[in-house]
Design a protein around this motif. Sequence first.
Motif, short mmCIF file in Angstrom:
data_model
loop_
_atom_site.label_atom_id
_atom_site.label_comp_id
_atom_site.label_asym_id
_atom_site.label_seq_id
_atom_site.Cartn_x
_atom_site.Cartn_y
_atom_site.Cartn_z
N ASN A 126 20.62 32.33 -11.76
CA ASN A 126 20.05 32.63 -10.46
C ASN A 126 18.63 32.05 -10.45
O ASN A 126 17.71 32.63 -11.02
CB ASN A 126 19.99 34.14 -10.23
N PRO A 127 18.44 30.88 -9.79
CA PRO A 127 17.11 30.26 -9.80
C PRO A 127 16.08 31.04 -8.97
O PRO A 127 14.88 30.91 -9.21
CB PRO A 127 17.36 28.88 -9.21
N ARG A 128 16.52 31.85 -8.03
CA ARG A 128 15.58 32.61 -7.21
C ARG A 128 14.85 33.66 -8.04
O ARG A 128 13.65 33.88 -7.86
CB ARG A 128 16.32 33.27 -6.03
N LEU A 129 15.59 34.33 -8.91
CA LEU A 129 14.99 35.38 -9.76
C LEU A 129 14.72 34.89 -11.17
O LEU A 129 14.20 35.65 -12.00
CB LEU A 129 15.91 36.60 -9.82
N ARG A 130 15.13 33.65 -11.45
CA ARG A 130 14.97 33.06 -12.79
C ARG A 130 15.67 33.89 -13.86
O ARG A 130 15.12 34.19 -14.91
CB ARG A 130 13.49 32.87 -13.13
N ARG A 131 16.92 34.28 -13.55
CA ARG A 131 17.71 35.08 -14.50
C ARG A 131 18.98 34.35 -14.86
O ARG A 131 19.64 33.76 -14.01
CB ARG A 131 18.04 36.45 -13.90
N ARG A 132 19.32 34.43 -16.14
CA ARG A 132 20.53 33.80 -16.67
C ARG A 132 21.45 34.89 -17.19
O ARG A 132 21.04 35.78 -17.92
CB ARG A 132 20.13 32.84 -17.81
N TYR A 133 22.73 34.80 -16.78
CA TYR A 133 23.75 35.78 -17.18
C TYR A 133 24.77 35.08 -18.07
O TYR A 133 25.34 34.06 -17.66
CB TYR A 133 24.46 36.36 -15.94
N PRO A 134 25.03 35.59 -19.25
CA PRO A 134 25.96 34.92 -20.17
C PRO A 134 27.42 35.04 -19.73
O PRO A 134 27.79 35.97 -19.00
CB PRO A 134 25.74 35.66 -21.50
N ILE A 135 28.22 34.09 -20.17
CA ILE A 135 29.67 34.14 -20.02
C ILE A 135 30.23 34.25 -21.43
O ILE A 135 30.08 33.33 -22.23
CB ILE A 135 30.21 32.89 -19.30
N LEU A 144 16.12 23.94 -16.26
CA LEU A 144 17.41 24.32 -15.67
C LEU A 144 17.57 23.78 -14.25
O LEU A 144 18.66 23.35 -13.86
CB LEU A 144 17.59 25.83 -15.69
N LEU A 145 16.48 23.79 -13.48
CA LEU A 145 16.55 23.22 -12.13
C LEU A 145 16.89 21.74 -12.17
O LEU A 145 17.72 21.26 -11.40
CB LEU A 145 15.22 23.42 -11.40
N LYS A 146 16.25 21.00 -13.07
CA LYS A 146 16.55 19.57 -13.20
C LYS A 146 18.00 19.37 -13.60
O LYS A 146 18.68 18.48 -13.10
CB LYS A 146 15.63 18.92 -14.23
N ARG A 147 18.45 20.20 -14.52
CA ARG A 147 19.85 20.11 -14.99
C ARG A 147 20.82 20.40 -13.85
O ARG A 147 21.85 19.75 -13.72
CB ARG A 147 20.03 21.09 -16.14
N MET A 148 20.51 21.38 -12.99
CA MET A 148 21.39 21.71 -11.87
C MET A 148 21.45 20.56 -10.88
O MET A 148 22.49 20.30 -10.30
CB MET A 148 20.88 22.98 -11.18
N LEU A 149 20.34 19.88 -10.67
CA LEU A 149 20.30 18.79 -9.71
C LEU A 149 21.07 17.55 -10.19
O LEU A 149 21.57 16.79 -9.39
CB LEU A 149 18.85 18.41 -9.40
N THR A 150 21.15 17.37 -11.50
CA THR A 150 21.84 16.19 -12.04
C THR A 150 23.32 16.43 -12.27
O THR A 150 24.06 15.50 -12.56
CB THR A 150 21.20 15.73 -13.36
N HIS A 202 24.71 29.77 -10.13
CA HIS A 202 25.07 28.40 -10.50
C HIS A 202 25.59 28.40 -11.93
O HIS A 202 25.00 29.02 -12.82
CB HIS A 202 23.85 27.49 -10.41
N LEU A 203 26.69 27.68 -12.14
CA LEU A 203 27.28 27.58 -13.47
C LEU A 203 26.47 26.62 -14.33
O LEU A 203 26.17 25.50 -13.92
CB LEU A 203 28.72 27.09 -13.37
N LEU A 204 26.11 27.08 -15.53
CA LEU A 204 25.47 26.24 -16.53
C LEU A 204 26.46 26.10 -17.68
O LEU A 204 26.73 27.06 -18.38
CB LEU A 204 24.17 26.88 -17.05
N GLU A 205 27.02 24.91 -17.82
CA GLU A 205 27.99 24.70 -18.89
C GLU A 205 27.26 24.46 -20.20
O GLU A 205 26.06 24.16 -20.22
CB GLU A 205 28.89 23.53 -18.55
N LYS A 206 28.01 24.59 -21.30
CA LYS A 206 27.44 24.40 -22.63
C LYS A 206 26.67 23.09 -22.68
O LYS A 206 27.07 22.10 -22.10
CB LYS A 206 28.54 24.36 -23.69
#
Length: 81
Positions: free
Chosen positions: A42-51, A74-80, A21-25
């Motif tokens: 990746n919410p399943r493994l709770r890992r964040r990969y930088p761009i 992050l989950l709340k942010r993804m849902l909104t 899932h993309l997390l924007e600034k």
Amino acid sequence: MNPDDPLLKILACPLDKGPLHLLEKETEGPESTESTEDALYNPRLRRRYPIVDGIPQLLPSSGEQVTDDEHERLLKRMLTS
């Protein structure tokens, strides 16, 4: 990278091969522990990969584990979004 980028449909987590899932600034206050760069999450493994400079860093070693509190935020942010 933007949410409509077709590349997002084919990118996968290097560890479990699942979707990311993309997390924007985010422009939150200093209490935020998240980096100011875009990231893929990746919410399943709770890992964040930088761009970095528009290039997703998808080596297993480039991902960072997030805390339980950060994961919930992050989950709340993804849902909104």
